[in-house]
Design a protein around this motif. Structure first.
Motif, PDB file in Angstrom:
ATOM      1  N   GLU B  67      -6.432  -4.844  17.002  1.00 24.93           N
ATOM      2  CA  GLU B  67      -6.177  -3.843  15.956  1.00 24.93           C
ATOM      3  C   GLU B  67      -6.730  -4.299  14.608  1.00 24.93           C
ATOM      4  O   GLU B  67      -7.393  -3.542  13.899  1.00 24.93           O
ATOM      5  CB  GLU B  67      -4.665  -3.603  15.809  1.00 24.93           C
ATOM      6  CG  GLU B  67      -4.147  -2.558  16.785  1.00 24.93           C
ATOM      7  CD  GLU B  67      -2.627  -2.467  16.785  1.00 24.93           C
ATOM      8  OE1 GLU B  67      -1.972  -3.180  15.988  1.00 24.93           O
ATOM      9  OE2 GLU B  67      -2.100  -1.705  17.611  1.00 24.93           O
ATOM     10  N   ALA B  70     -10.549  -4.273  14.563  1.00 22.88           N
ATOM     11  CA  ALA B  70     -11.135  -2.926  14.482  1.00 22.88           C
ATOM     12  C   ALA B  70     -11.102  -2.368  13.056  1.00 22.88           C
ATOM     13  O   ALA B  70     -11.876  -1.477  12.722  1.00 22.88           O
ATOM     14  CB  ALA B  70     -10.418  -1.988  15.449  1.00 22.88           C
ATOM     15  N   GLU B  71     -10.217  -2.911  12.221  1.00 24.47           N
ATOM     16  CA  GLU B  71     -10.172  -2.456  10.824  1.00 24.47           C
ATOM     17  C   GLU B  71     -11.315  -3.023  10.011  1.00 24.47           C
ATOM     18  O   GLU B  71     -11.688  -2.479   8.978  1.00 24.47           O
ATOM     19  CB  GLU B  71      -8.864  -2.920  10.164  1.00 24.47           C
ATOM     20  CG  GLU B  71      -7.692  -2.035  10.451  1.00 24.47           C
ATOM     21  CD  GLU B  71      -6.404  -2.642   9.911  1.00 24.47           C
ATOM     22  OE1 GLU B  71      -6.457  -3.388   8.910  1.00 24.47           O
ATOM     23  OE2 GLU B  71      -5.352  -2.375  10.519  1.00 24.47           O
ATOM     24  N   VAL B  73     -14.284  -4.831  11.506  1.00 25.61           N
ATOM     25  CA  VAL B  73     -15.568  -5.082  12.155  1.00 25.61           C
ATOM     26  C   VAL B  73     -16.090  -3.780  12.766  1.00 25.61           C
ATOM     27  O   VAL B  73     -15.396  -3.150  13.566  1.00 25.61           O
ATOM     28  CB  VAL B  73     -15.411  -6.177  13.235  1.00 25.61           C
ATOM     29  CG1 VAL B  73     -16.714  -6.422  13.956  1.00 25.61           C
ATOM     30  CG2 VAL B  73     -14.912  -7.463  12.587  1.00 25.61           C
ATOM     31  N   PHE B  74     -17.311  -3.398  12.373  1.00 23.38           N
ATOM     32  CA  PHE B  74     -17.844  -2.107  12.810  1.00 23.38           C
ATOM     33  C   PHE B  74     -19.047  -2.265  13.720  1.00 23.38           C
ATOM     34  O   PHE B  74     -20.070  -1.596  13.562  1.00 23.38           O
ATOM     35  CB  PHE B  74     -18.128  -1.232  11.593  1.00 23.38           C
ATOM     36  CG  PHE B  74     -16.857  -0.911  10.845  1.00 23.38           C
ATOM     37  CD1 PHE B  74     -16.040   0.114  11.272  1.00 23.38           C
ATOM     38  CD2 PHE B  74     -16.443  -1.690   9.770  1.00 23.38           C
ATOM     39  CE1 PHE B  74     -14.840   0.391  10.630  1.00 23.38           C
ATOM     40  CE2 PHE B  74     -15.255  -1.428   9.122  1.00 23.38           C
ATOM     41  CZ  PHE B  74     -14.444  -0.383   9.546  1.00 23.38           C
ATOM     42  N   ILE B  75     -18.910  -3.177  14.679  1.00 23.40           N
ATOM     43  CA  ILE B  75     -19.861  -3.286  15.782  1.00 23.40           C
ATOM     44  C   ILE B  75     -19.016  -3.314  17.059  1.00 23.40           C
ATOM     45  O   ILE B  75     -17.804  -3.512  16.984  1.00 23.40           O
ATOM     46  CB  ILE B  75     -20.768  -4.540  15.666  1.00 23.40           C
ATOM     47  CG1 ILE B  75     -19.936  -5.826  15.635  1.00 23.40           C
ATOM     48  CG2 ILE B  75     -21.670  -4.452  14.439  1.00 23.40           C
ATOM     49  CD1 ILE B  75     -20.773  -7.094  15.675  1.00 23.40           C
ATOM     50  N   LEU B  77     -16.843  -4.051  20.247  1.00 26.55           N
ATOM     51  CA  LEU B  77     -15.948  -5.155  20.587  1.00 26.55           C
ATOM     52  C   LEU B  77     -15.557  -5.070  22.059  1.00 26.55           C
ATOM     53  O   LEU B  77     -15.024  -4.060  22.513  1.00 26.55           O
ATOM     54  CB  LEU B  77     -14.695  -5.071  19.705  1.00 26.55           C
ATOM     55  CG  LEU B  77     -13.572  -6.067  20.011  1.00 26.55           C
ATOM     56  CD1 LEU B  77     -14.026  -7.500  19.746  1.00 26.55           C
ATOM     57  CD2 LEU B  77     -12.328  -5.744  19.183  1.00 26.55           C
ATOM     58  N   ALA B  95      -6.057   0.158  20.901  1.00 28.09           N
ATOM     59  CA  ALA B  95      -5.983  -0.757  19.754  1.00 28.09           C
ATOM     60  C   ALA B  95      -7.333  -0.867  19.039  1.00 28.09           C
ATOM     61  O   ALA B  95      -7.400  -1.373  17.921  1.00 28.09           O
ATOM     62  CB  ALA B  95      -5.522  -2.133  20.213  1.00 28.09           C
ATOM     63  N   GLY B  96      -8.412  -0.390  19.691  1.00 29.33           N
ATOM     64  CA  GLY B  96      -9.709  -0.393  19.020  1.00 29.33           C
ATOM     65  C   GLY B  96     -10.816  -1.121  19.756  1.00 29.33           C
ATOM     66  O   GLY B  96     -11.925  -1.252  19.240  1.00 29.33           O
ATOM     67  N   ALA B  97     -10.534  -1.612  20.966  1.00 25.93           N
ATOM     68  CA  ALA B  97     -11.604  -2.237  21.750  1.00 25.93           C
ATOM     69  C   ALA B  97     -12.551  -1.151  22.246  1.00 25.93           C
ATOM     70  O   ALA B  97     -12.133  -0.013  22.464  1.00 25.93           O
ATOM     71  CB  ALA B  97     -11.017  -3.000  22.936  1.00 25.93           C
TER      72      ALA B  97
END
Lengths: 210, 254
Positions: B67, B70-71, B73-75, B77, B95-97
């Protein structure tokens, strides 16, 4: 004026990244924006900007959208009639086509004339996964550049535009295909701006400025 | 033109990054969010987190790490390690993976690969394969490289593709931690029979190793850990070298 960004949640994929990237782009550029992930059609009426993300199969995504009562009606009313800025990402872009040939034949929203076809896999790996260049072929408000930039792609199907005027940018992977399309207030990108580092955040910023 | 991806892999245990040599001898090497952010700013094309702790508490810690990442890093994951079921996959994606790498659970239950790729899309299912040389081929090990499954690695990868995996993360156990170079024969054979991308892993020690994996091994992406973590060279060093060798890579802001 404060912007209201509605990211449509129809139950598929990682849309938290989409939200985080819109928050980041607005904060970095001091754009006042409330970014909401929503499956409530009423929120579409309240939005100033609408984002349709998408991951997975075309049919499942279209079904996910259809299964929310009134959602497609409200999207049409706000995007087609009220001309609110709209951005479709990946499968969210492909849903704009008339027809998809991914695992059968499926009807799309039909907002931009075209068909979704499989990338010919002769001698190349599918999915088309990774960073690739977008060559801008038509002037537009989201990507203003004369040099090539890289964006992150993950897909096996592409948008075959009926009219070349709707193709704003193209990418080569085995074939040349439309990686960035547009019609008036409607924009669609095959790549993931939310995963394309600074160059992706720049597109999101430009979309927020519309 | 599609670029060759360079992926730093961070082994994470209890919310901290550790380094691995042949799956043993762990040394603490920092905070995962900060490291992911650092790598993203320094040319990584993707980030891979490998969760090497197995407890339930550790799983929740990992979700928080994802989580937070993801806030910032914008590449893309990728998260793997200890994935057992659809719920684990869903929680991490939520969670953003972007992608989930599945290893042992896919061997024990093939249906997990087909079910998850059907539900979430092939693009987010990475099948991780730990292969070790045996006789004239390679055999697959499970449980973090501790159990010989007896599966033929090449046949298993073909099966993973037909089950719906979107790419293969192929680790050579013989080379992992040795810095002697990727197992080129293994890569070559795998890329030849597979239609999905192959990520080369295990053995990166010198710049030439990266070139060999692409040119001779036909890898679509290159994953490394210790050479990056302990700054033997940077991701940009690898990219500059590959570019000089006429291999397409992505430069930052390009």
């Amino acid at each position: 004026m404060k912007k209201n960004i509605a990211i449509v949640d129809y139950g598929l994929g990682n849309i938290l990244s989409a939200k985080q990237s819109f928050v980041k782009a607005s904060e970095d550029n001091k754009i006042k924006a409330a970014v909401k992930i929503t499956n409530d059609p009423k929120e579409i009426d309240l939005a100033t900007h609408i984002v349709l993300p998408g991951q997975g199969a075309f049919e499942a995504c279209m079904l996910g959208l259809k299964n929310i009562p009134d959602m497609i009606d409200r999207l049409c009313a706000n995007v087609i009639h009220n001309k609110k800025p709209f951005l479709g990402i990946c499968v969210g872009m492909q849903l704009l086509a008339n027809t998809s040939y991914e695992n059968g034949k499926h009807k799309g929203l039909g907002w931009i004339r075209g068909e979704i076809k499989k990338i010919p896999s002769t001698g190349i790996k599918l999915p088309h996964m990774g960073w690739n260049e977008v060559t801008i072929t038509n002037k537009n408000k989201l990507i203003n550049l004369s040099v090539l930039k890289n964006y992150y792609f993950v897909h096996s199907y592409y948008f075959d535009c009926k009219y070349s005027t709707n193709q704003i940018g193209r990418t080569n992977y085995g074939i040349d295909f439309a990686s960035f399309i547009s019609k008036e207030n409607i924009y669609g990108v095959q790549f993931h701006p939310e995963k394309s580092s600074n160059q992706g955040l720049e597109i999101i910023k430009n979309f927020l400025m519309l | 033109m599609l670029k060759i991806r360079i992926i730093p892999c961070l082994d994470v245990k209890d919310g901290r990054v550790v380094k691995g040599i042949n799956f043993l001898n762990l040394v603490d090497a920092g905070d995962p969010v900060e490291q992911a952010s650092f790598y993203s700013k320094n040319g990584a094309d993707e980030i891979c987190f490998l969760d090497i702790g197995a407890s339930i508490e550790n799983r929740n810690t990992m979700i928080k790490v994802v989580e937070k990442t993801a806030e910032k890093v914008f590449i893309p994951l990728t998260v793997g390690g200890g994935i057992k079921n659809i719920e684990n996959i869903r929680d991490l994606l939520k969670a953003g993976a972007d992608k989930i790498s599945i290893n042992t659970a896919g061997i024990l239950n093939n249906k997990l690969i087909s079910d998850s790729s059907e539900r979430f899309g092939s693009q987010c299912i990475v099948a991780a394969v730990d292969a070790k040389k045996k006789n004239n081929g390679w055999t697959v090990f499970s449980h973090g490289g501790t159990k010989d499954t007896g599966l033929d690695a090449i046949k298993w990868m073909q099966q993973l593709e037909s089950l719906g995996a979107g790419e293969i993360l192929l680790t050579s156990m013989d080379r992992d931690g040795t810095k002697d170079g990727f197992d080129i024969d293994l890569l070559k054979k795998a890329s030849k029979v597979l239609n999905i991308p192959v990520i080369a892993s295990g053995g990166a020690g010198r710049l030439e190793h990266f070139k060999a994996a692409v040119i001779r091994g036909n890898a679509s992406a290159l994953l490394a850990a210790s050479v990056f973590h302990f700054a033997k060279f940077s991701i940009m060093d690898v990219k500059k070298y590959l570019k000089k060798e006429n291999i397409e890579v992505r430069y930052l802001n390009e």
